[in-house]
Design a protein around this motif. Sequence first.
Motif, short mmCIF file in Angstrom:
data_model
loop_
_atom_site.label_atom_id
_atom_site.label_comp_id
_atom_site.label_asym_id
_atom_site.label_seq_id
_atom_site.Cartn_x
_atom_site.Cartn_y
_atom_site.Cartn_z
N GLY A 24 0.77 -1.23 0.00
CA GLY A 24 0.00 0.00 0.00
C GLY A 24 0.80 1.28 0.00
N LEU A 25 2.08 1.20 -0.41
CA LEU A 25 2.91 2.40 -0.43
C LEU A 25 2.77 3.20 -1.72
N VAL A 26 2.21 2.56 -2.74
CA VAL A 26 1.93 3.26 -4.00
C VAL A 26 0.58 2.77 -4.53
N VAL A 27 0.04 3.53 -5.46
CA VAL A 27 -1.20 3.16 -6.13
C VAL A 27 -0.91 3.10 -7.62
N GLY A 28 -1.33 2.02 -8.27
CA GLY A 28 -1.10 1.90 -9.71
C GLY A 28 0.37 1.87 -10.06
N THR A 29 0.79 2.76 -10.94
CA THR A 29 2.18 2.79 -11.38
C THR A 29 2.96 3.94 -10.76
N SER A 30 2.40 4.55 -9.71
CA SER A 30 3.12 5.63 -9.04
C SER A 30 4.30 5.06 -8.26
N GLY A 31 5.29 5.89 -7.96
CA GLY A 31 6.48 5.41 -7.28
C GLY A 31 7.40 4.69 -8.27
#
Length: 216
Positions: A24-31
């Motif tokens: 849960g540290l990013v959503v989708g392709t973020s990060g």
Amino acid sequence: MTQDAIERAWDSVVGTARRTVTDGLVVGTSGNVSARVGELVLVTPSGVPYDRLTPGDVVAVDLDGTQVRGRLAPTSELPMHLEIYRRTTARAVVHTHAVHATAVSTLVTELPLIHYMAAALGGPVRVAPYALYGTGELAAHMLGALDGRTGCLLRNHGTVTYGDSLDQAYDRTSQLEWMCRVWLTASSVPGLTPSLLSAAELDEAAEKLRGYGRPR
């Protein structure tokens, strides 16, 4: 640098990137995630879901940012990753949009000393001033916030941590997100103010952490 070493490193980069989603540290392709292998930097590509990446999707650039392997475009945050590798001894970098850390980045210029694990990141965690993602300006702000640290917050954006390995960089990201969550939780209690550590108390913890996990 052998092909086998590159393949192993790529597998670790993809595995760590997938872990940021699972945790849960990013959503989708973020990060994004990267690892240095010799003079190459293996980095997650731009806009591709991590669960679709295969061993044949290796994306590698040199320290000047020239792509030398792969058909997919490197992450737009490549300037941040490269600046860390150029200026430090880092072997791995993890960048996330973790919820609590991003929230904290909008409230303060430095994460209050809510827990002694700040010492594991080199001291009080700073917030880099806002700049448009993927720009040299953001990379420069990040470097200032990382001075003497192995992690920082990016205002209205997220986190950046680095380490000697992907596991270490990821652990630092997790610790940073946890500290931000603790501070936000404690700060939300009406009528009460969280107690914070002093600089001397943090230094004391830092000294003890230097021997943590080593044989006696």
